[in-house]
Motif scaffolding. Structure first.
Motif, PDB file in Angstrom:
ATOM      1  N   VAL A  56      29.687  71.837   3.000  1.00 30.88           N
ATOM      2  CA  VAL A  56      29.132  73.042   3.614  1.00 30.88           C
ATOM      3  C   VAL A  56      29.618  73.188   5.054  1.00 30.88           C
ATOM      4  O   VAL A  56      30.126  74.225   5.443  1.00 30.88           O
ATOM      5  CB  VAL A  56      27.593  72.998   3.580  1.00 30.88           C
ATOM      6  N   SER A  57      29.451  72.120   5.822  1.00 29.29           N
ATOM      7  CA  SER A  57      29.828  72.175   7.223  1.00 29.29           C
ATOM      8  C   SER A  57      29.985  70.763   7.750  1.00 29.29           C
ATOM      9  O   SER A  57      29.388  69.826   7.200  1.00 29.29           O
ATOM     10  CB  SER A  57      28.754  72.906   8.035  1.00 29.29           C
ATOM     11  N   CYS A  58      30.781  70.615   8.778  1.00 28.67           N
ATOM     12  CA  CYS A  58      30.887  69.307   9.408  1.00 28.67           C
ATOM     13  C   CYS A  58      31.214  69.466  10.883  1.00 28.67           C
ATOM     14  O   CYS A  58      31.683  70.529  11.314  1.00 28.67           O
ATOM     15  CB  CYS A  58      31.905  68.418   8.708  1.00 28.67           C
ATOM     16  N   ILE A  59      30.950  68.421  11.632  1.00 29.84           N
ATOM     17  CA  ILE A  59      31.188  68.426  13.059  1.00 29.84           C
ATOM     18  C   ILE A  59      31.740  67.077  13.458  1.00 29.84           C
ATOM     19  O   ILE A  59      31.304  66.039  12.956  1.00 29.84           O
ATOM     20  CB  ILE A  59      29.894  68.759  13.838  1.00 29.84           C
ATOM     21  N   ASN A  60      32.721  67.104  14.325  1.00 33.34           N
ATOM     22  CA  ASN A  60      33.334  65.875  14.798  1.00 33.34           C
ATOM     23  C   ASN A  60      32.840  65.526  16.195  1.00 33.34           C
ATOM     24  O   ASN A  60      32.624  66.411  17.020  1.00 33.34           O
ATOM     25  CB  ASN A  60      34.852  66.008  14.820  1.00 33.34           C
ATOM     26  N   SER A  61      32.677  64.270  16.406  1.00 34.14           N
ATOM     27  CA  SER A  61      32.309  63.774  17.720  1.00 34.14           C
ATOM     28  C   SER A  61      33.442  62.890  18.234  1.00 34.14           C
ATOM     29  O   SER A  61      34.030  62.139  17.446  1.00 34.14           O
ATOM     30  CB  SER A  61      31.020  62.961  17.631  1.00 34.14           C
TER      31      SER A  61
END
Length: 125
Positions: A48-53
């Motif tokens: 669905v969605s992802c975020i990188n740190s």
């Protein structure tokens, strides 16, 4: 071992909003990716969605662009998924997962190393 706790699911009417949260414990890394996946009955799990740190790059599958927003609170090891304008087809169990290698294959479930238990979102028409 990393543990992920997903929360925030529930029953909502079409057009409504829900905010999911995913909190990681026993986790100390400077670079990682957190993804949200969902699985409806009879369907495969889909990204669905992802975020990188730490860079904050975000990704959305086409069906949720403009409706869902992913964000992170690094101080609390928590990632949120704000879901607006919900549709019945968004009904699913939502899972969060962490990718400690930051794979480029962000929509591939095998890229992720640890998974939360899932939280159910039901959107009524």
């Amino acid at each position: 071992e990393v543990q992920l706790q997903a929360s925030g699911g529930g029953l909502v009417q079409a057009g409504g909003s829900v905010r999911l949260s995913c909190t990681a414990s026993s986790f100390e890394r400077d670079a990682y990716g957190i993804g949200w996946f969902r699985q409806a009955p009879g369907n495969e799990r889909e990204g669905v969605s992802c975020i990188n740190s730490p860079d904050g790059d975000t990704y959305y599958t086409d069906s949720v662009k403009g409706r869902f927003t992913i964000s992170s609170d690094n101080a609390k090891n928590t990632v949120h998924l704000q879901m607006n304008s919900l549709k019945p087809e968004d009904t699913a169990v939502y899972f969060c997962a962490v990718d400690i290698q930051r794979s480029a294959a962000v929509w591939t479930t095998t890229s992720y190393d640890f998974w939360g238990q899932g939280t159910k979102v039901t959107v009524s028409s």
